[in-house]
Every structure is written in structure tokens, then in C-alpha cells.
Scaffold this motif. Structure first.
Motif, short mmCIF file in Angstrom:
data_model
loop_
_atom_site.label_atom_id
_atom_site.label_comp_id
_atom_site.label_asym_id
_atom_site.label_seq_id
_atom_site.Cartn_x
_atom_site.Cartn_y
_atom_site.Cartn_z
N ALA A 1 21.34 101.43 -31.29
CA ALA A 1 22.42 102.41 -31.25
C ALA A 1 21.88 103.82 -31.01
N GLN A 2 20.75 104.13 -31.65
CA GLN A 2 20.13 105.43 -31.44
C GLN A 2 19.66 105.60 -30.00
N ALA A 3 19.07 104.56 -29.43
CA ALA A 3 18.61 104.62 -28.04
C ALA A 3 19.78 104.79 -27.08
N LYS A 4 20.88 104.11 -27.37
CA LYS A 4 22.05 104.23 -26.50
C LYS A 4 22.67 105.62 -26.60
N ASP B 1 3.42 94.85 -10.67
CA ASP B 1 3.02 95.46 -11.94
C ASP B 1 4.19 96.20 -12.60
N ALA B 2 4.97 96.94 -11.78
CA ALA B 2 6.10 97.69 -12.34
C ALA B 2 7.17 96.74 -12.86
N ALA B 3 7.41 95.64 -12.14
CA ALA B 3 8.42 94.67 -12.59
C ALA B 3 7.99 94.01 -13.89
N ALA B 4 6.71 93.70 -14.00
CA ALA B 4 6.21 93.09 -15.23
C ALA B 4 6.34 94.05 -16.40
N ALA B 5 6.03 95.34 -16.16
CA ALA B 5 6.16 96.34 -17.22
C ALA B 5 7.61 96.53 -17.64
N ALA B 6 8.51 96.52 -16.64
CA ALA B 6 9.93 96.68 -16.95
C ALA B 6 10.45 95.49 -17.75
N ARG B 7 10.03 94.29 -17.38
CA ARG B 7 10.48 93.11 -18.13
C ARG B 7 9.96 93.14 -19.57
N GLN B 8 8.72 93.62 -19.74
CA GLN B 8 8.18 93.72 -21.08
C GLN B 8 8.95 94.75 -21.91
N ALA B 9 9.31 95.86 -21.25
CA ALA B 9 10.09 96.88 -21.95
C ALA B 9 11.46 96.33 -22.35
N GLU B 10 12.07 95.50 -21.49
CA GLU B 10 13.34 94.88 -21.83
C GLU B 10 13.20 93.95 -23.03
N GLU B 11 12.12 93.19 -23.05
CA GLU B 11 11.88 92.29 -24.19
C GLU B 11 11.69 93.08 -25.48
N ASN B 12 10.95 94.18 -25.39
CA ASN B 12 10.75 95.03 -26.57
C ASN B 12 12.07 95.61 -27.07
N ARG B 13 12.97 95.94 -26.13
CA ARG B 13 14.26 96.50 -26.53
C ARG B 13 15.09 95.47 -27.29
N LYS B 14 14.97 94.21 -26.87
CA LYS B 14 15.71 93.15 -27.56
C LYS B 14 15.26 92.98 -29.00
N LEU B 15 14.05 93.40 -29.31
CA LEU B 15 13.52 93.26 -30.68
C LEU B 15 13.95 94.41 -31.58
N LEU B 16 14.58 95.41 -31.02
CA LEU B 16 15.02 96.55 -31.83
C LEU B 16 16.14 96.14 -32.77
N THR B 17 16.22 96.83 -33.90
CA THR B 17 17.33 96.59 -34.82
C THR B 17 18.59 97.19 -34.22
N ASP B 18 19.75 96.81 -34.79
CA ASP B 18 21.02 97.36 -34.29
C ASP B 18 21.04 98.87 -34.40
N GLU B 19 20.47 99.40 -35.49
CA GLU B 19 20.45 100.85 -35.67
C GLU B 19 19.58 101.53 -34.62
N GLN B 20 18.41 100.96 -34.33
CA GLN B 20 17.52 101.52 -33.32
C GLN B 20 18.14 101.44 -31.93
#
Length: 467
Positions: free
Chosen positions: A298-301, A277-296
Motif C-alpha cells: 500500500a505504501q509503494a502504491k 539481463d533487464a528482463a531477468a532483473a525486472a522479473r526478480q523485482a516483480e517477485e520481490n514485490r509479491k513478497l511485500l506485506t499488504d502495508e508495504q
């Protein structure tokens, strides 16, 4: 009349010099002893190997420090203050885990200071031994010449009414003294300089030991603080005890069946519910991060770089591939073996091995999911971390594990503690040390890779066996 007086005067001067406690008085020596040059030893001992001498001195110093650490204890007031400080903390998962990360950082800093002091004391000890050895080697020469001069000083030739034989003896003595005295003065000056250096080294060693004792006391205090924080964190994160027990038993069964790390990871991610379950949630979070704009992105980083990223996240703050030259080695110690070095079995090492001091804390090198935490075959106690981007980090050789599978951990969070001595395992073969050793292996898509590009510059020193 003048020459005997010179001889007598020199004799008095020699008596003054001989008051130094490092020079041996020989009461029965004769003047003839000064006429014969000291003979070299029949067989000269080979010069000591500086590296071996320093290594032996470090082992001796380390043993002394371990004995010292057992005599240090915290006062009742200090323990009470620690307990009160933990009680005053906000009882939330975020605050406790941040306190754990801060405590681990302080503890690793203290461990580095102890390691540096250990090296400094060993170096001072080697220098002290060198001066003492030099003094010992010169004792015979100084004693032989000084004994003859002392004898002549106690029995100077007559100053008046000399016979021809007395005059000839006085001339011979004066010639002999004229040749010997400059050499004696040179040896005396060298001796005085050596004694001054020895005194300075002893003073420096005493000061370093005093400082080290204070550092070790602070380290014990921080260790106790971490124990209290871990207990609080365990209370907050404890799930159903029956479920955790069942998962632990199942993971042990899977570990017993798995024949490789790849097989172990695959079985954990498919058959252990918390990991899956944790691995699936982490993979989903990674996919969501890929959908962020460059500005978003950069802010997260920027937020992650600030050191205060969201402690509720369930995925790494940013991709593992972007962390090169930013990670800290998870344990304080000396690198004994690097990726690609001979591993003692005729093969190349697939990871790096770090020797530590006893009971050193082991921290997570990066944000990651704990895929496995337990015993696996010849690796002994082992933790496998999923850092995202297809990377897995393997740590083995610990004594006590303070995390569990299925848990997401943050960079710098304490995971385990090393033992008192090296654990026998396949990853620690042919190591010339009895110190605890941590094995660290990075894997990309199941294949071992060199971890050196990921460590900060201060952690990328050569292995001790590098040329």
C-alpha cells in the motif's frame, strides 16, 4: 395625390437600404421585373454534407497551420535561455529523466491545445462559409426587387394634375409596393443579422489564430528543450559504443528472421544481452514485490500514485493489471480505428489507430522495459514494451525512435516522434487520411486484447468511424 407620394417615399427608402455593399444595383431593371416572382433554378444542388464539409475544412485548416508553423522560429535569446536552463540542471540520470517526463507532459498539453484550436477554426470556417453561401443564394432575389423599386424611386409618378392613365398607374404601383415592401424589410433584417454574425465569426477566428500562434511558438520551444534533454540523457546512459553497435546489428538480424511478434519478443529476450539481463532483473523485482506485506504494498502504491516514484527502479511501480482507467494514450490525436473494427482487409483490427499532427511526441503509456526498438517487417518503425504481468505493448508508425532496447522507461517518458505524413504499413491500410498514424496494440500472454479498459475516461472516445 397621396398614392404617388407614398410610392416616391418608398423609393427614397429603398435607395437608403441599397447602400449596403452586399446588394447589387441593377441600373436597367424595369418595374415590371417586380411583378414576376423569382423562378427556382431548374436543378437545385444537393445540400452539403455537414460531416464531409467539416472534414474538408479541417484538412484546409491543418494545411494552413503547417505552413504557419514553418514561419515560426525561436529568437537567439530564447535559444540561449533554453541552453542555460539545461546547463543548470543537476547532471544525474534521475533529474534528466524527470525533466524529460515533465517536458513531454507540457508538449502533449500544447499539442492538445493546438488540436482543439484546429477543430475550433474549422468549425468557425464552416459557419462562415454557410453564411456566405446564404448571402450568395439571396443576391438574385434582392437585386431583382430592389432594382425595380430604385427605378420607381428615380421616376415617381406626377403629384399634380394627373390624367386617368397616370392615376390608374399610381394605384397599381401603390398596391404593388404595399405587397413588396414588407418582404423587402424582412429580407433586409435577415441580411443585417447575417452580416453581424459573419463579423462576429471573423473576429473569433482572428482571436483564435492569435492564440494558436502563441501556442505553436511555445510548442516549438518545448520541442527544442526536449531535444537538448535527450542529448544530455544520451550522454549519461551511453554504454560502450561497440557493444551497442553489435547489439543493434544482432537485433536487426533477429527481426529479419522473426515471422511474428511472439517470435521477435522470444528471440530478443533470449539472444540480446541487454534485454535478457533487464528482463531477468525486472522479473526478480516483480517477485520481490509479491513478497511485500499488504502495508508495504500500500505504501509503494501510494508513492507511485503521488507522481514521484523512485526513478532508479527497474520494474513497474505496480502491476499492469491494476492500471485500468489510469493510462494516457501515448500520443495526442484523433482515434480512427478501435480494437475489433474492420481493418480494410476483411479482418478485425487487433489494436487502435490514432491520427496525429506532424512531429507529435510519443510517450510510454506505462512503466515498462523496451524489448525491441527498430524496424520490423510491414510494421515499420516499432517499439515493443514489456509492462509486466505478461503484457506487451506494441507501438508502430513513428518516424524517429529516441529509446533503445534493454532500457527501462517510466510512464510519460518520451520514446519517439511522429513523422510529417502517414507511413505506409500493414496496420494503416484503408485509412482515409494522410496524417501520421500511430498503431497501438496490447498483448496478454502473446494474444491481442482490447486496450480501451486501460485508458483514462478522457481518452476513451469513439473512433471517428463508429456509429
Amino acid at each position: 395625390m397621396i398614392l404617388p407620394a407614398i410610392a416616391a417615399g418608398v423609393g427614397v427608402a429603398v435607395i437608403v437600404m441599397s447602400a449596403n455593399p452586399f446588394i447589387v444595383r441593377a441600373q436597367d431593371a424595369t418595374p415590371e421585373a417586380a411583378q414576376s416572382a423569382p423562378q427556382p433554378a431548374a436543378e437545385l444542388a444537393p445540400p452539403p454534407d455537414p460531416a464531409a464539409e467539416l472534414a474538408a475544412k479541417r484538412d484546409q485548416t491543418r494545411a494552413e497551420l503547417e505552413t504557419l508553423s514553418k514561419t515560426i522560429s525561436l529568437s537567439t535569446d530564447k535559444v540561449g535561455a533554453l541552453q542555460q536552463s539545461i546547463a543548470d540542471l543537476e547532471k544525474s540520470t534521475e533529474s534528466i529523466r524527470q525533466a524529460l517526463i515533465d517536458s513531454a507532459a507540457r508538449r502533449k498539453t500544447l499539442e492538445k491545445q493546438i488540436l482543439e484550436s484546429e477543430k475550433k477554426l474549422a468549425d468557425l470556417g464552416v459557419k462562415e462559409d454557410g453564411i456566405r453561401r446564404s448571402l450568395h443564394e439571396r443576391r438574385g432575389l434582392l437585386a431583382e426587387v430592389l432594382a425595380a423599386l430604385q427605378r420607381m424611386g428615380r421616376n415617381p409618378p406626377p403629384a399634380l394634375l394627373v390624367t386617368p392613365d397616370d392615376a390608374l398607374g399610381s394605384v397599381r404601383s401603390a398596391i404593388l409596393l404595399g405587397a413588396v415592401v414588407p418582404g423587402i424589410r424582412k429580407e433586409t433584417d435577415k441580411l443585417a443579422a447575417d452580416l453581424a454574425s459573419l463579423a462576429a465569426l471573423q473576429t473569433a477566428s482572428a482571436a483564435e489564430k492569435t492564440s494558436l500562434t502563441a501556442t505553436m511558438t511555445n510548442g516549438i520551444e518545448e520541442e527544442r528543450r526536449m531535444d537538448l534533454l535527450l542529448a544530455e540523457n544520451d550522454k549519461l546512459s551511453r554504454s560502450n559504443a561497440a557493444e551497442l553497435g553489435a547489439e543493434r546489428k544482432r537485433s536487426e538480424e533477429l527481426a529479419g528472421k522473426a515471422t511474428s511478434l511472439e517470435g521477435l519478443v522470444a528471440s530478443m529476450e533470449s539472444e540480446i544481452a541487454s534485454v535478457r539481463d533487464a528482463a531477468a532483473a525486472a522479473r526478480q523485482a516483480e517477485e520481490n514485490r509479491k513478497l511485500l506485506t499488504d502495508e508495504q504494498r500500500a505504501q509503494a502504491k501510494a508513492l507511485a500514485d503521488s507522481g514521484v516514484p523512485d526513478k532508479n527502479r527497474i520494474a513497474p511501480a505496480y502491476p499492469f493489471g491494476e492500471l485500468k482507467a489510469k493510462l494516457e494514450v501515448p500520443v495526442t490525436g484523433d482515434i480512427l480505428r478501435q480494437f475489433g473494427d474492420a481493418d480494410g482487409t476483411g479482418h478485425e483490427a487487433m489494436g487502435m489507430t490514432v491520427a496525429t499532427n506532424p512531429e507529435t511526441v510519443v510517450t510510454a503509456p506505462a512503466d515498462s522495459l523496451v524489448v525491441f526498438a527498430g524496424v520490423f517487417r510491414s510494421y515499420g518503425q516499432m517499439i515493443i514494451l514489456d509492462a509486466g504481468d505478461g503484457y506487451h505493448l506494441v507501438l508502430s508508425g513513428m518516424d524517429t525512435i529516441n529509446t533503445r532496447q534493454g532500457k527501462f522507461v517510466f510512464s510519460g517518458e518520451p520514446l519517439a516522434v511522429m513523422g510529417a505524413k502517414r507511413v505506409a504499413s500493414a496496420t494503416a491500410l484503408a485509412l482515409e487520411t494522410n496524417r501520421p498514424t500511430l498503431y497501438i496494440e496490447f498483448r496478454k500472454d502473446g494474444k491481442p486484447v482490447d486496450s480501451r479498459p486501460w485508458w483514462t475516461a478522457k481518452d476513451t472516445g469513439k473512433a471517428r468511424n463508429d456509429s
